[in-house]
Enzyme design. Structure first.
Site, mmCIF file in Angstrom:
data_model
loop_
_atom_site.group_PDB
_atom_site.id
_atom_site.type_symbol
_atom_site.label_atom_id
_atom_site.label_comp_id
_atom_site.label_asym_id
_atom_site.label_seq_id
_atom_site.Cartn_x
_atom_site.Cartn_y
_atom_site.Cartn_z
ATOM 1 N N GLU A 153 92.395 56.175 28.538
ATOM 2 C CA GLU A 153 93.612 56.580 29.378
ATOM 3 C C GLU A 153 93.066 56.979 30.823
ATOM 4 O O GLU A 153 93.996 58.132 31.407
ATOM 5 C CB GLU A 153 94.615 57.623 28.708
ATOM 6 N N GLU A 260 96.937 53.573 20.285
ATOM 7 C CA GLU A 260 97.689 54.726 19.741
ATOM 8 C C GLU A 260 98.925 54.209 19.772
ATOM 9 O O GLU A 260 99.568 53.654 20.535
ATOM 10 C CB GLU A 260 97.405 55.798 20.966
#
Length: 378
Positions: A153, A260
């Site tokens: 991320e 995710e």
């Protein structure tokens, strides 16, 4: 994810950087690591049909020079890999926190400023990844470690420049490929919140001889954007089904993984079974997903399972794999909690609500087991 650890002497810690700066951190971490996620947990997860674990770890586990970070997580990564091997599962090692913080989120290890692209941090990132690749890319791990994630991320705004991120990903790919004995290990890059299709040119520029060994990790949630929190559950399901196009287009070029996803949406279920967006309601018999999972009624459980199954169908048909966040976590964030509550199918390939995205039940393959779960650190 584990608020109980951030108590007592560690009550003021906001991330692992500040946690590890407090006296007694090493002992507290050891206590957490040795008890929170165990071999028995992996065995239980394997029984549901999951065949892979995406395991996050900070760069400091391999080089904490000049930082307050405590070492010790590497030992538990090594144990988890052995546990996974015994359970006939695969492991994707995820460098979740990078030098300087790639996003300023607490999940990077240090909340606040984003300094990943400053000074020597990006070069230091590659140096650490080479250590990881040489170790986990060794032939002795080839039967179990199938992927290495370069960073998790990194933001694509503010202090981070997208072109610099993409060029770094190319350099990192080549660097780790050079030192890894296992040439089949997929090198994975998070999409920096830009979507997988933004990375197809980068992937094509590094992959050679038709070998698809540059993968992209995309995270797909429906509760962190204001517009999502206004949706009914059926609209959430429709959106999940709609992800199929973007996933397939990217996956046709390179492996794309939903690294995710979650069972969670911010919805409330009325007594008649209809749903509205939000986290609170006042109608008689209305229940919101924000309530304790232990108190969810059957109508709520049905709505959650419908959403879970729609996502599973979409990911099975259009991605190269998927990993729910997380294996063990509070309430609806925990895969094992979802299995216990009956809102996640068990085995994972079974369906109570088949064909939500296609009108039939052929969207997923009953022979595939491509899901994974997180092992969560502090």
């Amino acid at each position: 994810m584990t608020p109980g650890v951030f108590s007592g002497a560690f009550n003021g810690a906001k991330d692992q950087y500040t946690f590890d700066s407090i006296d007694g951190a090493a002992d507290a971490l050891e206590k957490h690591w040795s008890s929170y996620f165990t071999e028995a947990d992996i065995q239980e997860i394997a029984k549901t049909g999951i065949n892979a674990l995406r395991i996050p770890i900070g760069y400091w586990a391999y080089n904490n020079s000049g930082t307050p970070y405590q070492k010790g997580a590497e030992e538990y990564m090594d144990k988890a890999i052995q546990w996974a091997r015994k359970a006939d599962m695969k492991v994707w090692v995820d460098c979740h926190g990078s030098p300087g913080s790639q996003n300023g989120f607490d999940n990077s290890g240090q909340a606040g400023d984003v300094n990943w692209q400053m000074g020597w941090n990006m070069a230091h990132s590659i140096d650490v990844l080479k250590i990881m690749a040489k170790k986990y890319g060794a032939k002795k791990y080839a039967d179990v470690v199938v992927g290495l994630e370069l960073t998790n991320e990194p933001i694509s705004w503010g202090a981070n420049d997208n072109t610099k991120t993409m060029n770094w990903a190319k350099d990192a790919y080549h660097a780790v490929k050079k030192v890894a004995e296992n040439k089949d290990m997929v090198i994975v890059m998070h999409d920096a919140f830009m979507g997988g299709q933004k990375w197809t040119d980068t992937a094509k520029s590094v992959m050679t001889d038709g070998v698809k060994d540059f993968g992209v990790d995309t995270h797909m949630y429906q509760l962190f954007v204001g517009a999502d929190n206004k949706l009914t559950q059926q609209e959430h399901i429709q959106k999940a089904c709609g992800w199929s196009t973007q996933l397939k287009k990217a996956n046709d070029v390179m492996p794309i993984f939903v690294g995710e996803w979650s069972a969670a949406t911010n919805i409330c279920v009325k007594s008649d079974g209809s749903t509205v967006g939000g986290t609170s309601c006042s109608d008689d018999g209305c229940q919101c997903q924000s309530a304790s999972m232990d108190s969810w009624n059957n109508k709520m459980k049905e709505q959650v399972q419908r959403f879970v199954e729609a996502q599973l169908d979409t990911f099975e048909a259009n991605a190269s794999g998927y990993f729910i966040w997380s294996a063990k976590g509070p309430g609806g964030w925990g895969f094992m909690n979802g299995i216990k509550a009956g809102v996640i199918p068990n085995p994972l390939t079974t369906r109570k609500f088949p064909g939500q995205c296609s009108g039939g039940d052929s969207l997923y393959s009953k022979s595939r087991r491509s899901a994974g779960g997180f092992m969560i650190g502090v």
